[in-house]
Design an enzyme around this catalytic site. Structure first.
Site, PDB file in Angstrom:
ATOM      1  N   LYS A   1     -37.508  -5.233 -64.835  1.00  0.00           N
ATOM      2  CA  LYS A   1     -38.030  -6.152 -63.606  1.00  0.00           C
ATOM      3  C   LYS A   1     -37.606  -5.245 -62.396  1.00  0.00           C
ATOM      4  CE  LYS A   1     -38.640 -10.717 -65.483  1.00  0.00           C
ATOM      5  NZ  LYS A   1     -38.640 -12.134 -65.183  1.00  0.00           N
TER       6      LYS A   1
ATOM      7  N   SER B   1     -44.715 -14.653 -75.141  1.00  0.00           N
ATOM      8  CA  SER B   1     -46.155 -14.357 -74.314  1.00  0.00           C
ATOM      9  C   SER B   1     -47.390 -14.108 -75.100  1.00  0.00           C
ATOM     10  CB  SER B   1     -45.835 -13.484 -73.229  1.00  0.00           C
ATOM     11  OG  SER B   1     -44.845 -13.867 -72.490  1.00  0.00           O
TER      12      SER B   1
ATOM     13  N   TYR C   1     -34.943 -22.316 -72.216  1.00  0.00           N
ATOM     14  CA  TYR C   1     -35.756 -23.032 -73.123  1.00  0.00           C
ATOM     15  C   TYR C   1     -35.240 -22.810 -74.590  1.00  0.00           C
ATOM     16  CZ  TYR C   1     -38.513 -19.047 -73.260  1.00  0.00           C
ATOM     17  OH  TYR C   1     -38.864 -17.408 -73.507  1.00  0.00           O
TER      18      TYR C   1
ATOM     19  N   ASP D   1     -43.355 -16.473 -61.535  1.00  0.00           N
ATOM     20  CA  ASP D   1     -42.348 -17.508 -61.885  1.00  0.00           C
ATOM     21  C   ASP D   1     -42.164 -18.642 -60.806  1.00  0.00           C
ATOM     22  OD1 ASP D   1     -41.256 -16.213 -64.337  1.00  0.00           O
ATOM     23  OD2 ASP D   1     -40.082 -14.997 -62.974  1.00  0.00           O
TER      24      ASP D   1
END
Ligand code: ATR
Length: 273
Positions: free
Chosen positions: A65, A16, A218, A101
């Site tokens: 989260k 990020s 990924y 998301d």
């Protein structure tokens, strides 16, 4: 100067800062985006710094989260529906929680497989953990007729389907071949595919020939699932685009400019994988 962050524990692997740093530079914005390692015991204190105005907001990743979902002063309705927060924005003295998301998943498919949702009657979603939530809500929003939610642990899929409502039918991974017959989209939301792990026995040949297979994993970019899909002549969309697109709304809210996901940005991040 506006400051933003990503907090997690550990946090060193996060891409990020590279994404937001690229946009800050490209748009000539005098801001910063930094990775900050916050251990679970330090989360309350970090929230104090945020509420005191040190940051415009930031991203939240593993393991915070769930804790953050309970700590925010206000929840965006979409984050509330999804049941998870990954983005924080300071409004006055209040911390507002968002889930990007959802837009990341849709933005990735819209950019890389335009028209993917047109007349999409059935989709298969693999995995029923935290990452499945935003994707199920996104698929519902695009009016996918029926979602087959397949998970190793059936109970977890069933609990999630009840919570999120809609036409979600649950089954074990062993039913893939039956459930795939009319599914023109397959989404892997599980961690399978990371570090050499793979699904065994998913019969991708059972899918319609025009099906799209996409993965949220990924690392690696070409997961075993995507490689097998390509070997079966199916169209694939990798997970890097979702990472890039989920960063867009946060940057927009903190720095006041809606950034673009360009091939150059993608190349820069791909080079670090
Ligand atoms: P997160 O909240 O980050 O998504 P999670 O709740 O642990 O993480 O969910 C990970 C998902 O990957 C789950 O759907 C999990 O299946 P279970 O519910 O059966 O645990 C799935 N998963 C992880 N490893 C797996 C494996 N080797 N085979 C199949 N599914 C796996």
């Amino acid at each position: 100067m506006k400051r933003a962050f990503v907090i997690g524990h550990p946090i060193a692997h996060s891409r990020s800062p590279l994404i937001h740093g690229y946009w800050l530079e490209r748009y000539g914005i005098a801001g910063s985006y930094e990775a900050i390692d916050v251990a679970p015991a330090g989360l309350g204190e970090f929230f104090g710094r945020l509420e005191a105005g040190e940051f415009a907001g930031g991203n939240v990743t593993i393991p915070h989260k769930e804790a953050v979902f309970a700590l925010v002063d206000e929840l965006d309705p979409l984050a509330e529906e999804i049941g998870a927060v990954n983005t924080l924005v300071l409004r006055g003295e209040d911390v507002v929680g968002f889930n990007t998301d959802y837009l990341g998943f849709l933005g990735n498919l819209d950019q890389n497989a335009p028209g993917w949702d047109k007349g999409l009657d059935e989709a298969v979603v693999l995995g029923a953990g935290g990452a499945a939530r935003a994707i199920l809500v996104a698929l519902k929003a695009r009016n996918v007729g029926k979602i087959h939610l397949l998970n190793r642990t059936l109970d977890k899929a069933e609990a999630l389907a009840i919570e999120l409502e809609g036409r979600i039918e649950c089954a074990g991974l062993g039913e893939f071949g039956v459930r795939a017959q009319n599914a023109r989209l397959v989404v892997n939301t599980s961690s399978v595919g990371m570090q050499g792990s793979r699904f065994d026995g998913l019969d991708l040949a059972a899918l319609p020939k025009d099906a799209i297979v996409t993965d949220i994993v990924y690392t690696p970019l070409l997961t075993p699932l995507l490689a097998e899909a390509q070997a079966n002549g199916l169209r694939t969309v990798d997970g890097l685009g979702m990472l890039l697109h989920q960063a867009v709304p946060g940057f927009h809210m903190w720095f006041g400019k809606k950034p673009e996901v360009t091939p150059e940005l993608r190349q820069r991040i791909e080079a670090t994988l």
